[in-house]
Design an enzyme around this catalytic site. Sequence first.
Site, mmCIF file in Angstrom:
data_model
loop_
_atom_site.group_PDB
_atom_site.id
_atom_site.type_symbol
_atom_site.label_atom_id
_atom_site.label_comp_id
_atom_site.label_asym_id
_atom_site.label_seq_id
_atom_site.Cartn_x
_atom_site.Cartn_y
_atom_site.Cartn_z
ATOM 1 N N ARG A 180 0.823 -1.229 0.000
ATOM 2 C CA ARG A 180 0.000 0.000 0.000
ATOM 3 C C ARG A 180 0.856 1.278 0.000
ATOM 4 N NH1 ARG A 180 -3.079 -3.485 -0.743
ATOM 5 N NH2 ARG A 180 -5.264 -3.621 -0.146
ATOM 6 N N SER A 250 -10.451 0.139 3.064
ATOM 7 C CA SER A 250 -9.718 -0.106 4.319
ATOM 8 C C SER A 250 -9.184 1.223 4.834
ATOM 9 C CB SER A 250 -8.524 -1.023 4.071
ATOM 10 O OG SER A 250 -8.937 -2.263 3.596
ATOM 11 N N GLU A 345 -4.527 4.261 5.989
ATOM 12 C CA GLU A 345 -4.280 3.926 4.580
ATOM 13 C C GLU A 345 -4.586 5.075 3.610
ATOM 14 O OE1 GLU A 345 -5.609 2.286 1.223
ATOM 15 O OE2 GLU A 345 -5.758 0.270 2.071
HETATM 16 N N1 EPU Z 1 -11.140 -10.065 9.948
HETATM 17 C C1 EPU Z 1 -11.865 -10.100 11.113
HETATM 18 N N2 EPU Z 1 -12.814 -9.127 11.312
HETATM 19 C C2 EPU Z 1 -13.061 -8.143 10.414
HETATM 20 C C3 EPU Z 1 -12.313 -8.117 9.224
HETATM 21 C C4 EPU Z 1 -11.355 -9.092 9.019
HETATM 22 O O1 EPU Z 1 -11.691 -10.961 11.955
HETATM 23 O O2 EPU Z 1 -13.932 -7.313 10.708
HETATM 24 C C5 EPU Z 1 -10.128 -11.115 9.713
HETATM 25 C C6 EPU Z 1 -10.735 -12.369 9.116
HETATM 26 O O3 EPU Z 1 -10.126 -13.470 9.728
HETATM 27 C C7 EPU Z 1 -10.303 -12.348 7.683
HETATM 28 C C8 EPU Z 1 -8.998 -11.587 7.740
HETATM 29 O O4 EPU Z 1 -9.161 -10.661 8.815
HETATM 30 O O5 EPU Z 1 -10.109 -13.623 7.176
HETATM 31 C C9 EPU Z 1 -8.684 -10.838 6.463
HETATM 32 O O6 EPU Z 1 -9.834 -10.071 6.104
HETATM 33 P P1 EPU Z 1 -10.135 -9.680 4.580
HETATM 34 O O7 EPU Z 1 -9.982 -10.849 3.692
HETATM 35 O O8 EPU Z 1 -11.434 -8.947 4.553
HETATM 36 O O9 EPU Z 1 -8.940 -8.737 4.214
HETATM 37 P P2 EPU Z 1 -8.243 -7.532 4.978
HETATM 38 O O10 EPU Z 1 -6.863 -7.941 5.359
HETATM 39 O O11 EPU Z 1 -9.108 -6.992 6.050
HETATM 40 C C10 EPU Z 1 -7.115 -6.613 2.817
HETATM 41 C C11 EPU Z 1 -7.034 -5.315 2.070
HETATM 42 C C12 EPU Z 1 -8.308 -5.083 1.276
HETATM 43 C C13 EPU Z 1 -8.486 -6.231 0.304
HETATM 44 C C14 EPU Z 1 -8.551 -7.542 1.105
HETATM 45 C C15 EPU Z 1 -8.627 -8.763 0.220
HETATM 46 C C16 EPU Z 1 -5.561 -3.900 3.351
HETATM 47 C C17 EPU Z 1 -5.432 -2.676 4.211
HETATM 48 N N3 EPU Z 1 -6.788 -4.218 2.983
HETATM 49 O O12 EPU Z 1 -8.150 -6.455 3.787
HETATM 50 O O13 EPU Z 1 -8.119 -3.902 0.515
HETATM 51 O O14 EPU Z 1 -9.664 -6.087 -0.452
HETATM 52 O O15 EPU Z 1 -7.361 -7.678 1.914
HETATM 53 O O16 EPU Z 1 -7.412 -8.968 -0.406
HETATM 54 O O17 EPU Z 1 -4.547 -4.503 3.015
HETATM 55 C C18 EPU Z 1 -8.369 -1.507 0.590
HETATM 56 O O18 EPU Z 1 -7.143 -1.431 0.548
HETATM 57 O O19 EPU Z 1 -9.109 -0.484 0.640
HETATM 58 C C19 EPU Z 1 -9.002 -2.829 0.652
HETATM 59 C C20 EPU Z 1 -10.311 -2.987 0.803
#
Ligand code: EPU
Length: 356
Positions: A180, A250, A345
């Site tokens: 990012r 995010s 972010e």
């Molecule tokens: N999780 C929770 N609670 C929540 C959210 C997430 O427990 O409320 C845990 C879950 O275990 C889940 C894990 O976190 O399996 C990962 O969650 P998710 O797959 O939703 O991905 P993220 O790490 O929260 C990142 C990116 C997103 C991108 C997704 C999918 C960042 C800051 N965010 O989110 O990007 O869509 O992975 O690859 O790296 C963005 O940058 O705006 C964005 C939406």
Amino acid sequence: MKMRFNTEDAFALRIENSIQENVSLTNYNTFRFDYLAEYFAIADSLDGLKALLAWAKHFKQAVTIIGGGSNLLISADITGLVIINRLTGISSREQAGNLVSLTVSSGENWHQVVKHVVEQGWYGIENLALIPGTAGAAPVQNIGAYGVEIKDVLARVQVINRKTGDVYWINGRDCGFAYRDSHFKGQWKDLLIITCVELSLKKRSELLLSYGGLSDRIEGKASLQSVFDTVCHVRSEKLPDPSLLANSGSFFKNPIVNSAQHHKLKEQFPNLVSFPFDENFKLAAGWLIEQAGWKGKHYQGVGVYDKQALVLVNHSETKAVPLLELEAQIKQSIWNRYGVKLEREPVQLPLETEEH
Ligand code: EPU
């Protein structure tokens, strides 16, 4: 519109019709915060953009560029000239062998580009479907989702130097891409504006399904189209549509900790969600925030999204103050509970800049 500049000036006369004064930016940021641009113009061609930059230089006005406004936190009125990037155009060149080179003007909508590429049967960005914003904003924060980042397919970026007006290309590997992050967010933020991106796509390729939340959801044999469809589906389930509920995706980066800290945290919180990242570990900030009790919380007219705790939403505020307060409270609570620093972010505007 009558400007406070000397309208005898031929140059000012030529350009001033396209510039408005004191325009609300509510419709140009997906948080829908209502701050003013002192001067405001839309650039729909490279020549138009150059003329606006020359105007700003002539009158010593700072320049702020906004694309889709979907990764922005505007927190005050913006002095100087705000330019909305609407440069459009897509062209492709099939290379020898398996490669296709796609050139996209920076004001194109990113998701429409992904859709077009998938329709052509080309591989490389299908995991990046439904990310809001423009093609030109994509390299700034090195957009990523489901195991793919734009840096993986970005051959070159065309830029314009705000000060000199020179237009030139920079190779993807020289853009300082990290999680990012890129030089466009750092050392180049006051200097370069992205006008075009060139992607290196493939006519045949493996699909990238390593990201848990994705592969679990695909039924049967995965195809380019089914990956695209599944990404769209998973994203729309977890992430609020900014046209229905104001947000900027995010709000925090997933923090990276070393293995000693990871080990300590894992002892204290056995269910901690984390992923190996180079020598270190990336923690799921959404998990940290949810476990700290913030998911779905409201604070004045803003809050934490109830389906993804990493996303902050704006229900009804016109100014960013409550959101900044909520951010500070979440950061403090995560620090107190886990000893982990959360980093924001989205890019904050006005940019802190020396240029005036
Ligand atoms: N999780 C929770 N609670 C929540 C959210 C997430 O427990 O409320 C845990 C879950 O275990 C889940 C894990 O976190 O399996 C990962 O969650 P998710 O797959 O939703 O991905 P993220 O790490 O929260 C990142 C990116 C997103 C991108 C997704 C999918 C960042 C800051 N965010 O989110 O990007 O869509 O992975 O690859 O790296 C963005 O940058 O705006 C964005 C939406």
